[in-house]
Write an enzyme that holds these catalytic residues in place. Structure first.
Site, PDB file in Angstrom:
ATOM      1  N   ARG A  77       0.846  -1.194   0.000  1.00 13.01           N
ATOM      2  CA  ARG A  77       0.000   0.000   0.000  1.00 13.01           C
ATOM      3  C   ARG A  77       0.880   1.241   0.000  1.00 13.01           C
ATOM      4  O   ARG A  77       1.807   1.354   0.807  1.00 13.01           O
ATOM      5  CB  ARG A  77      -0.903  -0.009   1.235  1.00 13.01           C
ATOM      6  CG  ARG A  77      -1.672   1.290   1.492  1.00 13.01           C
ATOM      7  CD  ARG A  77      -2.591   1.105   2.697  1.00 13.01           C
ATOM      8  NE  ARG A  77      -3.242   2.334   3.119  1.00 13.01           N
ATOM      9  CZ  ARG A  77      -2.905   3.047   4.184  1.00 13.01           C
ATOM     10  NH1 ARG A  77      -1.874   2.655   4.945  1.00 13.01           N
ATOM     11  NH2 ARG A  77      -3.556   4.145   4.511  1.00 13.01           N
ATOM     12  N   ARG A  83     -10.855  19.615   9.109  1.00 11.27           N
ATOM     13  CA  ARG A  83      -9.948  20.059  10.169  1.00 11.27           C
ATOM     14  C   ARG A  83     -10.378  21.426  10.698  1.00 11.27           C
ATOM     15  O   ARG A  83     -10.930  22.235   9.945  1.00 11.27           O
ATOM     16  CB  ARG A  83      -8.504  20.154   9.654  1.00 11.27           C
ATOM     17  CG  ARG A  83      -7.935  18.833   9.181  1.00 11.27           C
ATOM     18  CD  ARG A  83      -6.488  18.978   8.742  1.00 11.27           C
ATOM     19  NE  ARG A  83      -5.966  17.730   8.193  1.00 11.27           N
ATOM     20  CZ  ARG A  83      -5.488  16.725   8.912  1.00 11.27           C
ATOM     21  NH1 ARG A  83      -5.432  16.832  10.226  1.00 11.27           N
ATOM     22  NH2 ARG A  83      -5.037  15.630   8.338  1.00 11.27           N
ATOM     23  N   LYS A 113     -13.139   2.126   0.985  1.00 12.11           N
ATOM     24  CA  LYS A 113     -12.804   2.006   2.398  1.00 12.11           C
ATOM     25  C   LYS A 113     -14.026   2.382   3.236  1.00 12.11           C
ATOM     26  O   LYS A 113     -14.579   3.476   3.087  1.00 12.11           O
ATOM     27  CB  LYS A 113     -11.625   2.916   2.722  1.00 12.11           C
ATOM     28  CG  LYS A 113     -10.344   2.530   2.001  1.00 12.11           C
ATOM     29  CD  LYS A 113      -9.271   3.580   2.148  1.00 12.11           C
ATOM     30  CE  LYS A 113      -8.846   3.766   3.590  1.00 12.11           C
ATOM     31  NZ  LYS A 113      -7.810   4.815   3.728  1.00 12.11           N
ATOM     32  N   THR A 150      -6.091  -1.564   9.814  1.00  9.31           N
ATOM     33  CA  THR A 150      -5.856  -0.548  10.842  1.00  9.31           C
ATOM     34  C   THR A 150      -5.667  -1.124  12.243  1.00  9.31           C
ATOM     35  O   THR A 150      -6.515  -1.847  12.754  1.00  9.31           O
ATOM     36  CB  THR A 150      -6.984   0.512  10.899  1.00  9.31           C
ATOM     37  OG1 THR A 150      -7.465   0.792   9.599  1.00  9.31           O
ATOM     38  CG2 THR A 150      -6.435   1.787  11.521  1.00  9.31           C
TER      39      THR A 150
END
Length: 494
Positions: free
Chosen positions: A50, A91, A232, A290
């Site tokens: 990846r 953010r 994802k 993850t």
């Protein structure tokens, strides 16, 4: 597309044949992107790599991809490259002192004023969020370390109460778990990165922060069939729309990092199992990702809980398990892959493994190809079969057989290098590029030779061959044949 083998082999070359069926996807980064380390990771057990487009620049990624392809050529094994797009990351703005402290129970405002913030307010430079948030919805900041609850929202400000306080600093990430955020899954940066990845010959594109099937459709349009698309799943909205997302994707990744931020911790394990089962039923690869061996970023050994986490994904029948920072930036990248490989091999030799992976129902569709693929698995479970030889151009036949999770490994023969590389993430597939075949007799002879070369048995071994007639026609799988090796097949010319 390549129509001849890109790798030169000696007549008795076997290459790397894994002792397990689940695949390992390793992320490359500063700790691992050089050619020597990539080679070590491959030998330790990595099947695919990846490239995280969130970090580094195109020059760095170009060098990394070139290193992977150099190792691929040396090892003579097809390797999958997944370029993972960053996606739309929300953010907060900046603070006058670089940080502030939010007190539990206090009010805090997110607004559109670019002035540096303090303990009372900060800029939220995402106008799409203003006006869509409702009273009672949550905002999670810095991977959920701080939690705000909306009191009132209008076109210019979002007044919140601080439910969980703490320190906040410049540009910390914001998660919005209770609303579908009206932002595209592809930012301008993602579009540039996607074009770069396609140009560099990536095999898979990882689409981050998918919320709805339309996000997948847009990415597919831009990819134009140049590579496979892996969605994802890291947003609650994506979990709700999982059926439509699976249908439009070539593969699914259960990205438990952000998913674990936006959901309660106890909700993630059953959702993981639910997504793995649904994706398996579709016949598409599913990756569990993850924090699988997170402690190995700094420690040479994982925790017992991490080992169990990897083992559970293997027991669930996931096609691949992924390492992130463990191999990208950790101190023990090769050891992390080695231990993941050992866990997978141990699980797959457990006497209860076959029973456990079949807890998820994968009924075949009412087609000839699916019926024959299911028959391959039945034969492999009934007879002492050493391997299933699958001839495929697009990879569809291999995916159908893999969906059944047969007892025997698959030797996948394809004339197309792109297909061979993509299938490096498919459960149980050992893929080899070879010249195309033109007749039934040629198919059987080539299948036997390749089986001997790649360690799928010896004299007296029985194998199942699956193909389609006429040869070279996509979707024509209609032939199943049981063959027995004599052991002298390599004496005949290629």
């Amino acid at each position: 597309m390549a129509t001849t083998p890109p790798f030169r082999r000696s007549p008795h070359h076997r290459g790397i044949k894994r002792q397990r069926k689940v695949k390992i996807l390793a992320t490359l980064g500063p700790a691992s992107r050089d050619k020597e380390t990539i080679e070590k990771l491959l030998k330790a057990g990595a099947d695919a790599f990846r490239v995280n487009m969130s970090h580094g620049d195109h020059d760095t990624h170009r060098e990394t991809i070139a290193n992977i392809r150099a190792v691929e050529k040396d090892s003579m094994r097809p390797i999958a490259i997944l370029c993972d797009l960053q996606g739309p990351k929300l953010r907060v703005g900046t603070f006058a002192e670089g940080k502030a402290f939010l007190r539990h129970g206090a009010h805090f405002t997110l607004d559109r004023d670019p002035t540096p913030g303090d303990e009372n307010r900060v800029c939220l430079p995402h106008p799409e969020l203003f006006g869509i948030l409702q009273n009672g919805e949550r905002l999670l900041i810095d991977d959920g370390k701080l939690r705000l609850v909306v009191i009132k929202a209008d076109a210019d400000s979002i007044l919140c109460t601080v439910e969980v306080g703490g320190a906040i600093s410049d540009r910390k990430g914001v998660n919005v778990p209770d609303a579908i955020v009206p932002v595209p899954a592809l930012t301008d940066k993602d579009r540039r990165d996607l074009a770069f990845a396609v140009d560099q010959g990536a095999d898979w594109i990882g689409l981050s922060f998918v919320q709805r099937p339309e996000d997948v459709a847009e990415a597919r349009r831009l990819i134009g069939g140049a590579c496979a698309l892996m969605s994802k799943i890291e947003k609650p909205a994506a979990v709700q729309a999982i059926d439509g997302i699976i249908e439009l994707s070539d593969g699914i990744m259960v990205a438990r990092g952000d998913l674990g931020v936006e959901l309660l911790p106890e909700e993630v394990p059953p959702i993981q199992k639910h997504i793995v089962a649904k994706t398996r039923a579709s016949g598409k690869p599913v990756v569990v990702a993850t924090q699988m061996l997170e402690s190995m970023i700094t420690s040479p050994s994982p925790t017992r809980a991490e080992v169990s986490d990897v083992a559970n994904a293997v027991y669930d029948g996931a096609d691949a398990v992924m390492l992130s920072a463990e191999t990208a930036a950790g101190q023990w990248p090769v050891e992390a892959v080695t231990i993941m490989d050992r866990i997978a091999v141990k699980v797959e030799t457990d006497s209860t493994y076959r029973e456990r992976i079949h807890l998820a129902a994968t009924p075949p569709d009412p087609t000839t190809a699916d019926a024959l693929s299911a028959s391959c698995a039945t034969i492999a479970d009934t007879l002492p079969i050493e391997g299933i030889i699958v001839f495929t151009g697009s990879g569809g036949s291999a995916r159908r057989v893999a969906r059944e999770r047969p007892a025997a490994p698959m030797l996948v023969l394809t004339p197309t290098l792109a297909t061979a590389r993509r299938l490096a993430l498919l459960w149980g597939a050992h893929t080899v590029t070879t010249k195309d075949i033109g007749s039934f007799e040629e198919m059987i002879a080539k299948g036997k030779r390749m089986a001997l070369r790649h360690g799928f048995g010896a004299a007296g071994t029985r194998l199942v061959a699956l193909a389609g007639v006429p040869f070279g026609v996509p979707g024509s799988t209609n032939l199943l044949h049981v063959v027995t090796l004599t052991g002298n097949e390599l004496d005949t010319p290629n």
